[in-house]
Design a protein around this motif. Structure first.
Motif, short mmCIF file in Angstrom:
data_model
loop_
_atom_site.label_atom_id
_atom_site.label_comp_id
_atom_site.label_asym_id
_atom_site.label_seq_id
_atom_site.Cartn_x
_atom_site.Cartn_y
_atom_site.Cartn_z
N GLU A 98 51.40 36.85 48.92
CA GLU A 98 50.19 37.39 48.32
C GLU A 98 49.06 37.55 49.33
O GLU A 98 48.12 38.30 49.12
N PRO B 100 49.26 45.38 43.55
CA PRO B 100 49.42 44.90 42.17
C PRO B 100 49.92 45.98 41.22
O PRO B 100 50.51 45.68 40.19
N LEU C 35 50.79 43.53 49.32
CA LEU C 35 51.36 43.45 47.98
C LEU C 35 50.46 44.23 47.03
O LEU C 35 49.33 43.84 46.76
N SER D 188 54.01 29.80 45.92
CA SER D 188 54.63 30.58 46.98
C SER D 188 54.60 29.79 48.28
O SER D 188 53.59 29.19 48.62
#
Length: 184
Positions: free
Chosen positions: A72, A93, A91, A52
Motif C-alpha cells: 500500500e 484503489p 496501488l 501487510s
C-alpha cells in the motif's frame, strides 16, 4: 547528494542532477542483470499474520521481487510538474489489484536446496501485462504512460533471492484490514 534512491533535501545543480540520473540508470541495469545486489533492508518486519508485511515479496512479469515497503505504501517514482516526486501510490484503489497467495519456496537452477516451505506473495500475475509493467516501473495510473516525465527515484524492487532475503519470508497470508461497521 548523489544517491539516486534518496530524495535530495536541497536544490542541486544540473551537472549533479545529470550524474544522479546516470547513476540511477546504471544501478537499475546492474540490479536487473543480477550483477549488483544492494545492501539488505533494515530487519524491522511485521510479525507474521498481522497486516501487510513491511517488505513483501511481489510476483510480476514472471519474476519475484522484494518491495522496499508495504504494498500500500509503494510510491510512484515519476516527477510532477512542480519537479517533485509524485505522492500517489502505485496501488490504484479504482484499478485491478493483486491477490495474496502462498507459493512454494524452491531453489532455482544451480542454487542450494531450501527446506520445503511456502511463502506469502502478493501476486500480480493475473493482471494484464501493461498493468504488471506499470507496477515494475513503479508508476501510478496517472503516470503509467510516460509523456516525457522523468523518474525522480529508482524503483524500489530487488530481485528476490530466498537465501539473501530469508528474513522477509512470510509463511502466513496477511490478514485483510478490518472494516468499520459504521461504513455499511
Amino acid at each position: 547528494m548523489l544517491c539516486p534512491q534518496r530524495t535530495p533535501i536541497c536544490r542541486i545543480s544540473r551537472p549533479l542532477e545529470s550524474a544522479r540520473r546516470q547513476l540511477a540508470v546504471r544501478t537499475r541495469r546492474l540490479i536487473d542483470t543480477g550483477a549488483f545486489t544492494p545492501t539488505a533492508f533494515p530487519t524491522t518486519t511485521a510479525p507474521t499474520g498481522t497486516g501487510s508485511p513491511d517488505h513483501p515479496v511481489v510476483r510480476m512479469l514472471l519474476c519475484l521481487y522484494l518491495a522496499d515497503g508495504p504494498v500500500e505504501a509503494v510510491r510512484c517514482v515519476a516527477q510532477t510538474n512542480h519537479r517533485r516526486r509524485c505522492p500517489r501510490p502505485v496501488l490504484d484503489p479504482d484499478g485491478p489489484a493483486g491477490s495474496w497467495s502462498l507459493l512454494p519456496v524452491g531453489p532455482r537452477r544451480g542454487e542450494l536446496a531450501l527446506p520445503e516451505q511456502t511463502m506469502a506473495v502478493y501476486d500480480l500475475s493475473r493482471l494484464p501485462h501493461a498493468e504488471q509493467r506499470r507496477w515494475r516501473i513503479q508508476r501510478c495510473s496517472a503516470h503509467a504512460v510516460p509523456h516525457g516525465t522523468a523518474d525522480l527515484a529508482l524503483a524500489g524492487w530487488q530481485v528476490f533471492d530466498p537465501l539473501l532475503h530469508a528474513e522477509h519470508l512470510r509463511t502466513d497470508l496477511p490478514c485483510p484490514p478490518a472494516h468499520d461497521s459504521r461504513e455499511r
